[in-house]
Design a protein around this motif. Sequence first.
Motif, PDB file in Angstrom:
ATOM      1  N   CYS A   1       5.239   5.161  13.743  1.00 47.72           N
ATOM      2  CA  CYS A   1       4.711   4.776  12.427  1.00 47.72           C
ATOM      3  C   CYS A   1       4.263   3.315  12.445  1.00 47.72           C
ATOM      4  CB  CYS A   1       5.767   4.990  11.341  1.00 47.72           C
ATOM      5  SG  CYS A   1       5.143   4.576   9.691  1.00 47.72           S
TER       6      CYS A   1
ATOM      7  N   ASN B   1       0.793  -1.222   0.000  1.00 50.04           N
ATOM      8  CA  ASN B   1       0.000   0.000   0.000  1.00 50.04           C
ATOM      9  C   ASN B   1       0.831   1.280   0.000  1.00 50.04           C
ATOM     10  OD1 ASN B   1      -2.297  -1.571   0.023  1.00 50.04           O
ATOM     11  ND2 ASN B   1      -2.721  -1.266   2.191  1.00 50.04           N
ATOM     12  N   PHE B   2       1.977   1.278   0.677  1.00 52.05           N
ATOM     13  CA  PHE B   2       2.822   2.471   0.708  1.00 52.05           C
ATOM     14  C   PHE B   2       3.158   2.933  -0.710  1.00 52.05           C
ATOM     15  CE2 PHE B   2       7.268   4.172   0.892  1.00 52.05           C
ATOM     16  CZ  PHE B   2       6.970   5.385   1.511  1.00 52.05           C
TER      17      PHE B   2
ATOM     18  N   TYR C   1       2.390   1.654  10.395  1.00 51.88           N
ATOM     19  CA  TYR C   1       2.538   0.987   9.104  1.00 51.88           C
ATOM     20  C   TYR C   1       3.949   0.423   8.955  1.00 51.88           C
ATOM     21  CZ  TYR C   1       2.352  -0.084   4.172  1.00 51.88           C
ATOM     22  OH  TYR C   1       2.397  -0.761   2.979  1.00 51.88           O
ATOM     23  N   CYS C   2       4.948   1.245   9.243  1.00 51.17           N
ATOM     24  CA  CYS C   2       6.339   0.814   9.078  1.00 51.17           C
ATOM     25  C   CYS C   2       6.736  -0.246  10.096  1.00 51.17           C
ATOM     26  CB  CYS C   2       7.278   2.007   9.151  1.00 51.17           C
ATOM     27  SG  CYS C   2       7.091   3.134   7.740  1.00 51.17           S
TER      28      CYS C   2
ATOM     29  N   HIS D   1       4.776  -2.571  11.242  1.00 50.72           N
ATOM     30  CA  HIS D   1       4.223  -3.822  10.704  1.00 50.72           C
ATOM     31  C   HIS D   1       4.992  -4.288   9.469  1.00 50.72           C
ATOM     32  CE1 HIS D   1       0.624  -4.531  13.153  1.00 50.72           C
ATOM     33  NE2 HIS D   1       0.626  -3.217  13.314  1.00 50.72           N
ATOM     34  N   SER D   2       5.235  -3.377   8.545  1.00 48.67           N
ATOM     35  CA  SER D   2       5.907  -3.729   7.293  1.00 48.67           C
ATOM     36  C   SER D   2       7.316  -4.260   7.539  1.00 48.67           C
ATOM     37  CB  SER D   2       5.955  -2.488   6.392  1.00 48.67           C
ATOM     38  OG  SER D   2       6.741  -2.718   5.249  1.00 48.67           O
TER      39      SER D   2
END
Length: 131
Positions: A80, A34-35, A82-83, A85-86
């Motif tokens: 962050c 998604n990013f 998202y980061c 998790h990623s």
Amino acid sequence: MGTVPLLSDKEVSAEALAIFDDIRAVRGTDYVNNFWRALAHDPETLAATWARLKQVMAPGALDPLVKEMLYVAVSTANGCSYCVHSHTAGAKAKGMTPEMHGELIAVIGMAMQTNGLVTGLQVDVDEVFQA
């Protein structure tokens, strides 16, 4: 909720699609996360970010697992999700064990605690630690 829609391969520009294809090739996957799909609204930023990420995260003096774990630590400090998790997924894919993850989280927590204490106390840096 994101501030821009995530663009599919059919919706992106030719420039962005070329970056998506490179992401797939470099990572050996059909998945573009998604990013990158959000960044595809600005192909110039997408290209620059991908080029820099490939360079920074490539094997070097630090191995790729260490780099992923550092990314998790900095992402935690920066809040962050998202980061976190990623790059936790990236670290696991590069061999991070549950024990390593536990130690990583313990180090992050300890650093955040001592950083807060030393910042609140405004402790002067020891002369022997100064470069």
